[in-house]
Scaffold this motif. Sequence first.
Motif, PDB file in Angstrom:
ATOM      1  N   MET A   1       0.851  -1.190   0.000  1.00 30.99           N
ATOM      2  CA  MET A   1       0.000   0.000   0.000  1.00 30.99           C
ATOM      3  C   MET A   1       0.890   1.244   0.000  1.00 30.99           C
ATOM      4  O   MET A   1       1.853   1.327   0.750  1.00 30.99           O
ATOM      5  N   PRO A   2       0.569   2.236  -0.836  1.00 27.10           N
ATOM      6  CA  PRO A   2       1.424   3.423  -0.895  1.00 27.10           C
ATOM      7  C   PRO A   2       1.313   4.268   0.364  1.00 27.10           C
ATOM      8  O   PRO A   2       0.281   4.276   1.054  1.00 27.10           O
ATOM      9  N   ALA A   3       2.367   5.002   0.650  1.00 29.29           N
ATOM     10  CA  ALA A   3       2.306   6.033   1.674  1.00 29.29           C
ATOM     11  C   ALA A   3       1.487   7.188   1.107  1.00 29.29           C
ATOM     12  O   ALA A   3       1.764   7.676   0.005  1.00 29.29           O
ATOM     13  N   THR A   4       0.477   7.637   1.854  1.00 34.91           N
ATOM     14  CA  THR A   4      -0.443   8.661   1.367  1.00 34.91           C
ATOM     15  C   THR A   4      -0.093  10.006   1.979  1.00 34.91           C
ATOM     16  O   THR A   4      -0.009  10.137   3.201  1.00 34.91           O
ATOM     17  N   LEU A   5       0.089  11.000   1.124  1.00 36.87           N
ATOM     18  CA  LEU A   5       0.409  12.356   1.550  1.00 36.87           C
ATOM     19  C   LEU A   5      -0.741  13.277   1.190  1.00 36.87           C
ATOM     20  O   LEU A   5      -1.216  13.269   0.042  1.00 36.87           O
ATOM     21  N   LEU A   6      -1.190  14.072   2.149  1.00 37.10           N
ATOM     22  CA  LEU A   6      -2.111  15.170   1.878  1.00 37.10           C
ATOM     23  C   LEU A   6      -1.263  16.426   1.802  1.00 37.10           C
ATOM     24  O   LEU A   6      -0.655  16.836   2.794  1.00 37.10           O
ATOM     25  N   LEU A   7      -1.213  17.027   0.628  1.00 32.84           N
ATOM     26  CA  LEU A   7      -0.234  18.081   0.348  1.00 32.84           C
ATOM     27  C   LEU A   7      -0.914  19.419   0.107  1.00 32.84           C
ATOM     28  O   LEU A   7      -1.806  19.520  -0.740  1.00 32.84           O
ATOM     29  N   ASP A   8      -0.485  20.450   0.840  1.00 31.98           N
ATOM     30  CA  ASP A   8      -0.919  21.810   0.534  1.00 31.98           C
ATOM     31  C   ASP A   8       0.294  22.650   0.152  1.00 31.98           C
ATOM     32  O   ASP A   8       1.440  22.166   0.159  1.00 31.98           O
ATOM     33  N   ASN A   9       0.034  23.906  -0.187  1.00 34.50           N
ATOM     34  CA  ASN A   9       1.132  24.766  -0.615  1.00 34.50           C
ATOM     35  C   ASN A   9       2.053  25.123   0.536  1.00 34.50           C
ATOM     36  O   ASN A   9       3.246  25.302   0.363  1.00 34.50           O
ATOM     37  N   GLY A  10       1.461  25.244   1.741  1.00 33.61           N
ATOM     38  CA  GLY A  10       2.251  25.601   2.907  1.00 33.61           C
ATOM     39  C   GLY A  10       2.186  27.080   3.221  1.00 33.61           C
ATOM     40  O   GLY A  10       1.938  27.917   2.360  1.00 33.61           O
ATOM     41  N   SER A  11       2.386  27.388   4.487  1.00 32.99           N
ATOM     42  CA  SER A  11       2.329  28.760   4.969  1.00 32.99           C
ATOM     43  C   SER A  11       3.281  28.907   6.143  1.00 32.99           C
ATOM     44  O   SER A  11       3.543  27.944   6.866  1.00 32.99           O
ATOM     45  N   SER A  12       3.766  30.115   6.332  1.00 31.09           N
ATOM     46  CA  SER A  12       4.622  30.380   7.492  1.00 31.09           C
ATOM     47  C   SER A  12       3.809  30.652   8.748  1.00 31.09           C
ATOM     48  O   SER A  12       4.382  30.942   9.804  1.00 31.09           O
ATOM     49  N   ARG A  13       2.492  30.568   8.655  1.00 29.52           N
ATOM     50  CA  ARG A  13       1.629  30.764   9.811  1.00 29.52           C
ATOM     51  C   ARG A  13       1.185  29.411  10.359  1.00 29.52           C
ATOM     52  O   ARG A  13       0.751  28.533   9.603  1.00 29.52           O
ATOM     53  N   PRO A  14       1.264  29.224  11.664  1.00 31.78           N
ATOM     54  CA  PRO A  14       0.987  27.901  12.226  1.00 31.78           C
ATOM     55  C   PRO A  14      -0.437  27.432  12.026  1.00 31.78           C
ATOM     56  O   PRO A  14      -0.695  26.227  11.928  1.00 31.78           O
ATOM     57  N   GLU A  15      -1.418  28.353  11.943  1.00 30.64           N
ATOM     58  CA  GLU A  15      -2.805  27.927  11.818  1.00 30.64           C
ATOM     59  C   GLU A  15      -3.048  27.165  10.506  1.00 30.64           C
ATOM     60  O   GLU A  15      -3.943  26.322  10.439  1.00 30.64           O
ATOM     61  N   SER A  16      -2.242  27.434   9.491  1.00 25.43           N
ATOM     62  CA  SER A  16      -2.386  26.707   8.237  1.00 25.43           C
ATOM     63  C   SER A  16      -1.975  25.246   8.406  1.00 25.43           C
ATOM     64  O   SER A  16      -2.663  24.324   7.936  1.00 25.43           O
ATOM     65  N   THR A  17      -0.843  25.006   9.067  1.00 23.90           N
ATOM     66  CA  THR A  17      -0.413  23.630   9.311  1.00 23.90           C
ATOM     67  C   THR A  17      -1.384  22.907  10.232  1.00 23.90           C
ATOM     68  O   THR A  17      -1.672  21.714  10.035  1.00 23.90           O
ATOM     69  N   ARG A  18      -1.912  23.609  11.220  1.00 22.20           N
ATOM     70  CA  ARG A  18      -2.905  22.978  12.095  1.00 22.20           C
ATOM     71  C   ARG A  18      -4.129  22.543  11.298  1.00 22.20           C
ATOM     72  O   ARG A  18      -4.673  21.452  11.522  1.00 22.20           O
ATOM     73  N   ALA A  19      -4.571  23.385  10.365  1.00 26.33           N
ATOM     74  CA  ALA A  19      -5.728  23.037   9.541  1.00 26.33           C
ATOM     75  C   ALA A  19      -5.421  21.829   8.660  1.00 26.33           C
ATOM     76  O   ALA A  19      -6.261  20.934   8.489  1.00 26.33           O
ATOM     77  N   LEU A  20      -4.219  21.781   8.090  1.00 24.79           N
ATOM     78  CA  LEU A  20      -3.825  20.639   7.274  1.00 24.79           C
ATOM     79  C   LEU A  20      -3.818  19.358   8.097  1.00 24.79           C
ATOM     80  O   LEU A  20      -4.280  18.295   7.642  1.00 24.79           O
ATOM     81  N   ARG A  21      -3.320  19.438   9.308  1.00 29.01           N
ATOM     82  CA  ARG A  21      -3.282  18.250  10.164  1.00 29.01           C
ATOM     83  C   ARG A  21      -4.691  17.789  10.527  1.00 29.01           C
ATOM     84  O   ARG A  21      -4.949  16.570  10.592  1.00 29.01           O
ATOM     85  N   ARG A  22      -5.601  18.723  10.760  1.00 31.49           N
ATOM     86  CA  ARG A  22      -6.987  18.324  11.043  1.00 31.49           C
ATOM     87  C   ARG A  22      -7.594  17.595   9.857  1.00 31.49           C
ATOM     88  O   ARG A  22      -8.282  16.581  10.013  1.00 31.49           O
TER      89      ARG A  22
END
Length: 282
Positions: A1-22
Amino acid sequence: MPATLLLDNGSSRPESTRALRRLARALAERSGRAVHPVSLLHADQVPAEALGGHGADTLEPWLRRALAAGRRDFLLIPLWFGPSRALTRFIPELTAQLRRERGPFELRCTPELCPLPDGEPRLTEILLGNIERAAAALGLAPRRLVLVDHGSPIPAVTAVRTWLAARLRERLGPGVVLDEAVMERRPGPDYDFNGDLLETVLHRLAAADPASPVLLPLLFLSPGRHAGPGGDLGAICARVESAVPGFRVYPTALVGAHPGLIDILAGRMTASARPAEASTSG
């Protein structure tokens, strides 16, 4: 089974990474598969202490670690509305480079969120739901709306906003005016396909009728420098409201905050099990 990545553009603000993790957690719960939240760029600038002690992953270092650990099969689910250069250039070039360095491996990339010409009707439902919820919370009937996206130098990306705006107009019906706008764009006629800047559109609407509020459906996924608290969109709205007393602009929720987005992402994972329906990067 492949390793699955959910990929966004990224941001230097932590709330963006928190949203991606959710989103990654919700998608993992729905699918029963591990989903790794990874950003293309920028997120590694966020201090780990702002992210619960766990710094954000970005794509190239994550892939290098995974390849060094012996992984050779990857599924990438991109969080872009249209065919950004991240998908058409950056990721294929990175994949080719890593194959030259590390040998063969498989990296499949599912389609963007609104692949044209067929588009993604569920995105229309998400935007419509966000409009209806904002209007209900404010106690108003939406009459003037502006669908705004970030802006792109690629016509095929702007075409996604145009496609969604057309479907929203059909659903909203007569008596509702839906304009389109771009948060930022490059100057010059070569980029007129982007349409007018949000600030220009809001000033035009304010001049025509300063007493009638405007709802602002956001074609943005996550909070960050643009759509987050104190971001660029809020600053644009505040400038126009300050210049025209009594004029008010009310942004809707972000697309990434709507539970319907998980339905779209889970569908991408299901389709990826059928190789003929999944694309290959690189």
